[in-house]
Scaffold this motif. Structure first.
Motif, mmCIF file in Angstrom:
data_model
loop_
_atom_site.group_PDB
_atom_site.id
_atom_site.type_symbol
_atom_site.label_atom_id
_atom_site.label_comp_id
_atom_site.label_asym_id
_atom_site.label_seq_id
_atom_site.Cartn_x
_atom_site.Cartn_y
_atom_site.Cartn_z
ATOM 1 N N UNK A 16 20.656 39.009 47.959
ATOM 2 C CA UNK A 16 20.631 39.715 46.517
ATOM 3 C C UNK A 16 20.861 41.443 47.257
ATOM 4 N N UNK A 17 21.459 41.358 48.438
ATOM 5 C CA UNK A 17 21.395 42.714 48.841
ATOM 6 C C UNK A 17 22.711 42.480 49.046
ATOM 7 N N UNK B 126 28.585 43.664 46.445
ATOM 8 C CA UNK B 126 29.948 43.304 45.878
ATOM 9 C C UNK B 126 29.924 43.668 44.850
ATOM 10 N N UNK B 127 28.415 43.093 43.280
ATOM 11 C CA UNK B 127 28.968 44.080 42.275
ATOM 12 C C UNK B 127 29.537 45.616 42.147
ATOM 13 N N UNK B 128 29.051 46.383 43.028
ATOM 14 C CA UNK B 128 29.063 47.772 43.416
ATOM 15 C C UNK B 128 31.215 47.843 43.795
ATOM 16 N N UNK B 129 31.185 47.259 43.977
ATOM 17 C CA UNK B 129 32.580 47.072 45.292
ATOM 18 C C UNK B 129 33.752 45.813 43.986
ATOM 19 N N UNK C 187 33.285 47.385 40.408
ATOM 20 C CA UNK C 187 32.829 47.863 39.848
ATOM 21 C C UNK C 187 33.565 48.805 39.926
ATOM 22 N N UNK C 188 33.646 49.740 41.185
ATOM 23 C CA UNK C 188 34.810 50.378 41.319
ATOM 24 C C UNK C 188 36.263 50.400 41.795
ATOM 25 N N UNK C 189 36.087 49.336 42.004
ATOM 26 C CA UNK C 189 37.812 48.701 42.776
ATOM 27 C C UNK C 189 38.349 48.190 40.753
ATOM 28 N N UNK C 190 37.737 47.530 39.618
ATOM 29 C CA UNK C 190 37.784 47.686 38.289
ATOM 30 C C UNK C 190 38.407 48.674 38.250
ATOM 31 N N UNK C 191 37.377 49.921 38.291
ATOM 32 C CA UNK C 191 38.219 50.827 37.801
ATOM 33 C C UNK C 191 39.385 51.510 38.395
ATOM 34 N N UNK C 192 39.466 51.568 39.338
ATOM 35 C CA UNK C 192 40.953 52.127 39.858
ATOM 36 C C UNK C 192 41.506 51.238 39.525
ATOM 37 N N UNK C 193 41.500 49.939 39.417
ATOM 38 C CA UNK C 193 42.609 49.344 38.996
ATOM 39 C C UNK C 193 42.914 49.323 37.466
ATOM 40 N N UNK C 194 41.907 49.685 36.099
ATOM 41 C CA UNK C 194 41.836 50.300 35.231
ATOM 42 C C UNK C 194 42.661 51.124 34.958
ATOM 43 N N UNK C 195 42.462 51.934 36.168
ATOM 44 C CA UNK C 195 43.448 53.236 35.190
ATOM 45 C C UNK C 195 44.304 53.797 35.970
ATOM 46 N N UNK D 15 42.898 44.074 47.804
ATOM 47 C CA UNK D 15 42.149 44.163 48.699
ATOM 48 C C UNK D 15 40.599 43.181 48.461
ATOM 49 N N UNK D 16 40.099 44.998 48.236
ATOM 50 C CA UNK D 16 38.603 45.434 47.322
ATOM 51 C C UNK D 16 38.655 44.124 46.852
ATOM 52 N N UNK D 17 38.954 43.619 45.643
ATOM 53 C CA UNK D 17 38.534 43.143 44.622
ATOM 54 C C UNK D 17 38.880 41.746 44.884
ATOM 55 N N UNK D 18 39.491 41.096 45.824
ATOM 56 C CA UNK D 18 40.045 40.276 45.779
ATOM 57 C C UNK D 18 38.495 39.800 46.831
ATOM 58 N N UNK D 19 38.059 41.095 47.907
ATOM 59 C CA UNK D 19 37.052 40.070 48.650
ATOM 60 C C UNK D 19 35.496 40.168 47.900
ATOM 61 N N UNK D 20 35.407 41.139 46.921
ATOM 62 C CA UNK D 20 34.548 41.235 45.904
ATOM 63 C C UNK D 20 34.209 39.917 45.147
ATOM 64 N N UNK D 21 35.726 39.821 44.860
ATOM 65 C CA UNK D 21 34.789 38.553 43.727
ATOM 66 C C UNK D 21 35.211 36.932 44.762
ATOM 67 N N UNK D 22 35.661 36.727 45.967
ATOM 68 C CA UNK D 22 34.959 35.729 46.747
ATOM 69 C C UNK D 22 33.506 35.657 47.835
ATOM 70 N N UNK D 23 33.079 37.048 47.704
ATOM 71 C CA UNK D 23 31.777 37.452 47.999
ATOM 72 C C UNK D 23 30.788 37.285 47.288
ATOM 73 N N UNK D 24 31.186 37.387 45.623
ATOM 74 C CA UNK D 24 30.054 36.942 44.966
ATOM 75 C C UNK D 24 30.313 35.262 44.367
ATOM 76 N N UNK D 25 31.772 34.288 44.845
ATOM 77 C CA UNK D 25 31.509 33.118 45.017
ATOM 78 C C UNK D 25 30.787 32.713 46.312
ATOM 79 N N UNK D 26 30.609 33.439 47.729
ATOM 80 C CA UNK D 26 29.979 32.949 48.674
ATOM 81 C C UNK D 26 28.208 33.829 48.849
#
Length: 149
Positions: free
Chosen positions: A15-16, A21-24, A26-34, A70-81
């Protein structure tokens, strides 16, 4: 009985991990959108900038784009894990352990790669644009003293 105690500890850690990974993401998605919204405008009559990079970010420095990517890729793979880990906790047998462990190892290694780009971004210290708040750099203090002389 010991297996049930480990099951609850594993569930808490999953859960932690999921929250991190959701925080990563969220922030990475905001930065990519900007970056997409405020990036280069390329079209008829517009020339490419001298130091054009396909991973351009309007904030940060030259390493920011790689870090966010790479943070976005790590976040997506982290959620999958985490999903694979929850499946292992649910079944709690030896057959589901290898898939959960390999997904976690890949997510961990991608997170370390993103951390390496974050360290490079910190090391560069040069910014190509200011963030929404004012940042005082070490070199700014010396320039102010030179102007007074």
């Amino acid at each position: 009985m010991a297996g049930e105690q480990l099951k609850s500890v594993a569930s808490l850690l999953l859960f932690l991990n999921f929250c991190m990974f959701v925080v990563v993401l969220g922030i990475g998605g905001w930065a990519m959108n900007r970056a997409i919204d405020h990036g280069f405008i390329i079209g008829p009559g517009f020339d490419l900038p001298a130091h054009f990079s396909p991973i351009y970010f309007p904030m940060g420095n030259a390493a920011t784009g790689f870090f966010v990517f790479f943070a976005l890729i790590a976040g997506v793979v982290g959620v999958a894990s985490v999903i694979s880990g929850f499946n292992h906790v649910r079944s709690w047998n030896i057959d589901s352990l290898p898939s959960a462990a390999s997904a976690a190892a890949i997510a961990w290694s991608l997170t370390l790669l993103a951390m390496g780009f974050a360290c490079k971004e910190i090391e560069l210290e040069i910014r190509n644009a200011k963030l929404p708040f004012t940042v005082l750099h070490r070199g700014d203090e010396d320039e102010d003293e030179d102007e007074e002389d």
